[in-house]
Write an enzyme that holds these catalytic residues in place. Structure first.
Site, PDB file in Angstrom:
ATOM      1  CG  ASP A  85      23.691-105.941  22.695  1.00  0.00           C
ATOM      2  OD1 ASP A  85      24.219-105.927  21.657  1.00  0.00           O
ATOM      3  OD2 ASP A  85      23.087-106.815  22.983  1.00  0.00           O
ATOM      4  CG  ASP A 216      28.757-102.071  17.702  1.00  0.00           C
ATOM      5  OD1 ASP A 216      29.060-103.014  17.546  1.00  0.00           O
ATOM      6  OD2 ASP A 216      27.952-101.372  18.508  1.00  0.00           O
ATOM      7  CG  HIS A 244      28.544-104.039  21.067  1.00  0.00           C
ATOM      8  ND1 HIS A 244      27.483-103.526  20.698  1.00  0.00           N
ATOM      9  CD2 HIS A 244      28.220-104.886  21.940  1.00  0.00           C
ATOM     10  CE1 HIS A 244      26.701-103.960  21.029  1.00  0.00           C
ATOM     11  NE2 HIS A 244      26.685-104.733  21.858  1.00  0.00           N
TER      12      HIS A 244
END
Length: 263
Positions: A85, A216, A244
């Site tokens: 991320d 994701d 994710h």
């Protein structure tokens, strides 16, 4: 800045995104600390780190500066960066400035280039930066209660007990200031992202392990394909049933890949 520092040996640094903290990597650290030194910081405003009411402290460039200061303070070298991320650009900002200190990269559902012209990211960034988005994040803990369960492939991976740890790390609207600021910077930090990506030659030739959850809702095959095209020495593993948060969803499958890559 709070950080986990366990084990000894070659260092692997885990860099979280939004709305996570070092807790995300507990299974990986538990499985690696007998062989490697595992370091996992909480960005300022996240996890057990201090909060700030200064807006400039919530810019991803400020998180990158604090991250670099920690690695300087610990004098970490020959590191493997595990980036997910927002950890991608934060960690790669360090890598572009200190290429001699970074040995390998592990990239898990992340990015590091401007996305201001991509409607997928532009709409989400603008929506979350709007008054409604800010209300949902600050007052309803939207990222933990709404985004996290939708971003995984199997919601059972995020048990009520696990989600409670993420909620407790952001227990009040004031404690969610950094959490609320980062979505706007997906577009708002375009200049900073462009600067990092312009200097990607500093890190794109390093050995890279790419771990990608295909379910994701944020990072897609499109982003994975870009990494494939840019990284010169790249090993890719796709997780068709995951989203994710691979460290939460499939640590038992990630660990042997990490051990082999580190070896």
């Amino acid at each position: 800045m709070h950080y986990v520092d366990e084990g000894s040996g070659e260092p692997i640094i885990f860099v979280h995104g939004n709305p996570a903290w070092s807790f995300e990597f507990r299974h990986l650290i538990g499985g690696l600390r007998s062989e490697f030194r595992c370091v996992a910081p909480d960005h300022i405003g996240f996890g057990l780190s201090s909060r700030s009411d200064r807006r400039e402290d919530h810019h991803p460039a400020a998180h990158a500066e604090a991250f670099g200061a920690l690695l300087d303070d610990l004098d970490l070298r020959d590191v493997t960066l595990f980036l997910t991320d927002w950890g991608g650009p934060i960690g790669l900002d360090f890598a572009r400035g200190n290429p001699e200190r970074v040995k390998r990269l592990v990239l898990a559902n992340t990015w590091c280039w401007p996305v201001n012209r991509d409607p997928h990211f532009w709409f989400f960034s603008r929506m979350m930066a709007s008054p409604l988005g800010q209300y949902l994040i600050r007052r309803r803990n939207f990222f933990v209660n709404g985004v996290m369960p939708k971003a995984v492939g199997n919601r059972e991976a995020l048990t009520p007990e696990v989600l409670e740890h993420y909620r407790n790390a952001q227990p009040s609207p004031a404690a969610r200031a950094a959490n609320a600021a980062l979505p706007g910077h997906i577009v708002g930090a375009t200049r900073w992202l462009r600067e990092i990506w312009r200097e990607r030659a500093a890190f794109c030739a390093k050995p890279a392990l790419v771990l990608w959850g295909l379910k994701d809702i944020a990072f897609r095959i499109k982003e994975l394909d870009r990494w494939r095209s840019e990284l010169a020495d790249c090993e890719v593993h796709e997780f068709v049933d995951c989203g994710h948060f691979l460290a939460e969803e499939a640590p038992e499958r990630v660990l042997p890949l990490l051990r082999e890559f580190m070896g």
